[in-house]
Design a protein around this motif. Structure first.
Motif: not given
Length: 189
Positions: A1-20
């Protein structure tokens, strides 16, 4: 069961694009460690292409205040709570890793490596009292996960996102896919 995850735009350019994209669409996704019931960034179908929105993580449960955050991939089409959502409203959780706790209560971070690489988790959503809410899918653990937990998220590669969202046959077949090997990093805090 996955009960937590990270969404860290400052650590990852791809996630930063998604965040933007989410911010540009008027949303404010939770960043850092994401907990159940947080408003999290979600990739879902749009009119002509996928779009990034936010949704509350968790379907309402059977009891007041209860949230169902995960659905088992093996039985999703047999469960009335999830079947229609899976068949008609699939989505993807973009993350920079997820957490599980071992039996001895040690928190482990999982990703492809030790960096905050982009890890996509399959999900589905529905509308409850006018509010979009999502669950992520879990599956049987592979060798990289089984010593820590008896479930793991259903993980997509970036090139599988559109197929997961738009192609029902792909999605049904993907439920039985082998998951990638991940690296576990024990956390001391």
């Amino acid at each position: 069961m996955c009960g937590r995850f990270t969404f860290q735009p400052s650590d990852n350019s791809e996630i930063n694009k998604i965040y933007q994209l989410a911010v540009d669409n008027g949303y404010d996704p939770k960043i850092g460690e994401v907990f159940p019931t947080d408003q999290t960034a979600i990739v879902k179908s749009g009119q002509n292409q996928v779009q990034v929105v936010t949704m509350k993580w968790g379907f309402p449960g059977f009891k007041s205040g209860q949230n169902i955050i995960n659905a088992r991939s093996e039985s999703i089409m047999q469960k009335p709570m999830f079947a229609d959502s899976f068949l008609n409203r699939r989505c993807v959780y973009p993350t920079t890793g997820f957490f599980e706790w071992s039996k001895d209560k040690i928190k482990h971070r999982f990703n492809y490596g030790t960096d905050s690489e982009t890890l996509y988790i399959a999900g589905c959503y529905n509308i409850f009292n006018g509010e979009a809410r999502s669950v992520l899918l879990t599956t049987a653990p592979n060798e990289s996960m089984i010593k820590i937990h008896d479930r793991m998220p259903l993980i997509l590669q970036k090139n599988q996102i559109k197929s997961w969202i738009y192609d029902q046959n792909f999605a049904i077949d993907f439920l039985k896919s082998e998951m990638p090997q991940l690296i576990s990093t024990p956390l001391t805090n």
